[in-house]
Design a protein around this motif. Structure first.
Motif, short mmCIF file in Angstrom:
data_model
loop_
_atom_site.label_atom_id
_atom_site.label_comp_id
_atom_site.label_asym_id
_atom_site.label_seq_id
_atom_site.Cartn_x
_atom_site.Cartn_y
_atom_site.Cartn_z
N UNK A 1 -9.33 66.54 101.19
CA UNK A 1 -9.71 66.39 99.79
C UNK A 1 -10.50 67.60 99.30
N UNK A 2 -11.37 68.14 100.15
CA UNK A 2 -12.11 69.34 99.76
C UNK A 2 -11.15 70.52 99.52
N UNK A 3 -10.15 70.62 100.37
CA UNK A 3 -9.19 71.71 100.18
C UNK A 3 -8.41 71.54 98.88
N UNK A 4 -8.09 70.32 98.51
CA UNK A 4 -7.35 70.11 97.25
C UNK A 4 -8.19 70.45 96.03
N UNK A 5 -9.52 70.41 96.16
CA UNK A 5 -10.39 70.75 95.04
C UNK A 5 -10.60 72.26 94.92
N UNK A 6 -10.02 73.05 95.78
CA UNK A 6 -10.21 74.50 95.74
C UNK A 6 -9.80 75.15 94.43
N UNK A 7 -8.60 74.90 93.89
CA UNK A 7 -8.22 75.55 92.62
C UNK A 7 -9.16 75.20 91.48
N UNK A 8 -9.57 73.94 91.39
CA UNK A 8 -10.47 73.53 90.31
C UNK A 8 -11.82 74.21 90.44
N UNK A 9 -12.36 74.25 91.66
CA UNK A 9 -13.66 74.89 91.86
C UNK A 9 -13.59 76.39 91.57
N UNK A 10 -12.51 77.05 91.95
CA UNK A 10 -12.38 78.49 91.70
C UNK A 10 -12.36 78.79 90.22
#
Length: 600
Positions: free
Chosen positions: A371-380
């Motif tokens: 789940x943390x990896x899937x949030x990568x684009x949003x966080x970037x």
């Protein structure tokens, strides 16, 4: 009370209180059961009967029973017999012949008694024990007379004569010299003998070592196993070490708890990234709020049911998530459409609902890193906002990429659970058991949204605190188990449990104070809200669902009423409601979780 010694044969000695000395055991004498003394000695029962007067014997008076001032005069000396002569103290020196016919004189210990003569050698054995009891005068001032024990009447002697019974207490013989082999054995087995509470436990240890009776007699000089065990039990001092501290069954996963706190807060980055797309529409905020409340309530209920099914099997949990998560996303999206209507805000609400459903699936199945990896684009995209404007395309594409990644990961995780074998004879639980958890999710959503109505960063502080809150829930359970092991009474356990509650609740609320000051939020309101949420989660962790749900709902209703009407007492009403709810929940925690039965 008589003083007694024993060496070789049975020998009893009496004190100045009218006790009796005797060597040898009279015919018909025996040990009386249950009459041992305080020092562990046995009791020897002697019958005193009148001796037949052989030729040449002169009676000196008395009652003929061998008691009182009178008694039996000594017999004339003959080969193999004992000769007695009175001394100046009123006692009698007894001459006992040895085996070679020589004669030795037994000196009295100062007591006014007559020792019985025990014939040796080739002389005839006398079957009568004759005792003469004489009270010796005591120097100094007169003392009150000491009452003599009553003689117990017994059955007549086999030859028809009557007699009295005298009870003499014997002690074991002096301890023999300790064998070096026994000392060496005691040193070798000290760790196993020291915790023993009885010599029989030492005997079991010796048996486990394979010691045979022959070896015990030859090497250690004891007649049997139990004699050696008794000596080892005396030699080794008693020590009772504390049992080792068991492993904490509720030891928290530090990385996982910290990761969950980040996962709860990172989705909030989607709002500043997509704000230019929906902030122009006045109905967008109510639509997003409605979708979030439905998602939180439904997600709490589905998560509880999935965890229940996970205890049965992963396949059963996967089936519960497969039906519950998509239905929750649909219901939240419909709520957003009903409130906001079609438009960009509705699309954002749909994406939010789908993401929350997928995130709930991954969290239940333990896929936090995915789940943390899937949030990568949003966080970037959100991190780059202060220096770069991504434009409408990236503002829309990056959140959609995150939603697609989370949804795909959730679907793959559920697919893996469905490959597991089914549990035979499984009966799924009812749905009403998950209802209070859903109501608590709704109440918590209302309380958090009302707290962030004027201070949005207060919501960020609360969501970030959910990771430490989960860690402290595990910590409380571990401290409660430790208190259960250390307590010897219910009151002591309650006190230790109250201390654990104070430590964990204080550890959660203390960081909220600087967070409230940094975000400009009222510290009292934020701390009261945090106390309500954490104590409610603690009770839910122990399966107590309805009381925290009702308390949170009552606080949420009061807070929402103050936020919607804006009437007095205004800002004080949320603080009052949350403080009252937190106080009720703390009392409930002490009452329900302060009992050892809740942690057994």
């Amino acid at each position: 009370m008589s003083r007694t010694t024993g060496h070789g044969g049975d020998r009893a000695t009496g004190g100045r209180d009218g006790g009796t000395r005797g060597t040898g055991r009279a015919p018909g004498a025996g040990r009386a059961p249950g009459t041992g003394g305080a020092d562990g000695g046995d009791t020897l029962i002697l019958r005193a009967v009148p001796a037949p007067a052989p030729a040449g014997t002169r009676r000196t008076g008395g009652d003929g029973g061998g008691h009182g001032e009178g008694g039996t005069a000594p017999l004339p000396a003959r080969r193999g017999a004992a000769r007695s002569a009175p001394d100046s103290m009123g006692a009698t020196r007894t001459a006992v012949p040895d085996r070679d016919g020589a004669t030795r004189t037994a000196e009295p210990d100062g007591d006014a008694v007559t020792r019985a003569a025990v014939p040796h050698g080739d002389g005839p054995a006398d079957t009568t024990l004759t005792l003469r009891v004489v009270l010796a005068p005591e120097p100094g001032p007169a003392r009150p007379p000491v009452p003599r024990p009553r003689a117990r009447k017994t059955a007549p002697h086999p030859d028809g004569r009557q007699g009295d019974t005298l009870a003499l207490r014997l002690v074991p013989a002096p301890e023999p010299d300790r064998s070096p082999a026994v000392a060496e054995l005691a040193h070798e087995l000290a760790d196993r003998i020291a915790p023993a509470v009885h010599a029989y436990e030492v005997a079991a240890v010796l048996e486990s070592e394979g010691l045979t009776g022959e070896r015990i007699r030859q090497r250690y000089g004891h007649p049997n196993l139990f004699s050696l065990a008794a000596e080892l039990y005396r030699l080794v001092p008693r020590t009772y070490p504390e049992p080792p501290v068991p492993a904490d069954p509720w030891r928290p996963d530090h990385v996982r708890c910290a990761l969950r706190g980040a996962l709860f807060a990172l989705p909030g980055l989607a709002f500043p990234l997509t704000a230019p797309l929906w902030e122009a529409d006045g109905r967008s905020v109510p639509g997003l709020v409605a979708a979030a409340l439905v998602s939180w309530a439904w997600g709490q209920a589905v998560g509880h049911r999935a965890y229940l099914r996970l205890a049965t099997g992963r396949r059963e949990a996967g089936r519960a998530l497969l039906t519950g998560a998509p239905l929750g996303a649909v219901l939240a999206s419909l709520a957003a459409l009903l409130v906001a209507g079609p438009g960009p805000a509705a699309l954002i609400a749909v994406g939010q609902s789908v993401y929350l459903a997928a995130a709930g699936v991954l969290l239940v199945l333990g896929r936090e890193r995915v789940l943390l990896a899937s949030l990568g684009p949003l966080a970037a995209g959100a991190v780059a906002l202060p220096w770069w404007d991504p434009g409408p395309l990236l503002r829309t594409g990056l959140p959609l990429l995150t939603v697609a990644a989370a949804t795909g990961a959730a679907g793959w995780a559920v697919r893996g659970t469905l490959r597991e074998p089914a549990v035979p004879g499984d009966v799924p639980p009812g749905y009403l058991g998950s209802l209070p958890y859903g109501l608590f999710g709704l109440a918590a959503g209302v309380l958090v949204l009302c707290a962030g109505q004027d201070r949005p960063y207060a919501v960020v502080a609360l969501t970030l605190s959910m990771g430490p809150a989960e860690w402290l829930l595990y910590r409380f359970r571990g401290l409660a188990v430790r208190a259960l092991l250390a307590s010897s009474s219910a009151r002591g356990f309650t006190l230790r449990c109250a201390r654990a509650l104070g430590l964990c609740l204080g550890g959660y609320l203390l960081p909220l104070l600087p967070a409230a000051l940094l975000t400009g939020t009222d510290p009292g309101a934020l701390v009261a809200l945090g106390a309500t949420l954490w104590t409610a989660l603690l009770l839910q962790a122990f399966g107590i669902a309805w009381p925290p749900a009702l308390a949170a709902l009552a606080a949420a209703c009061g807070t929402a009423l103050a936020a919607l009407t804006g009437r007095p007492p205004g800002p004080l009403l949320p603080v009052i409601c949350c403080t009252a709810a937190a106080g009720v929940l703390v009392v409930l925690v002490l009452r329900r979780l302060g009992s050892p039965a809740a942690h057994a």
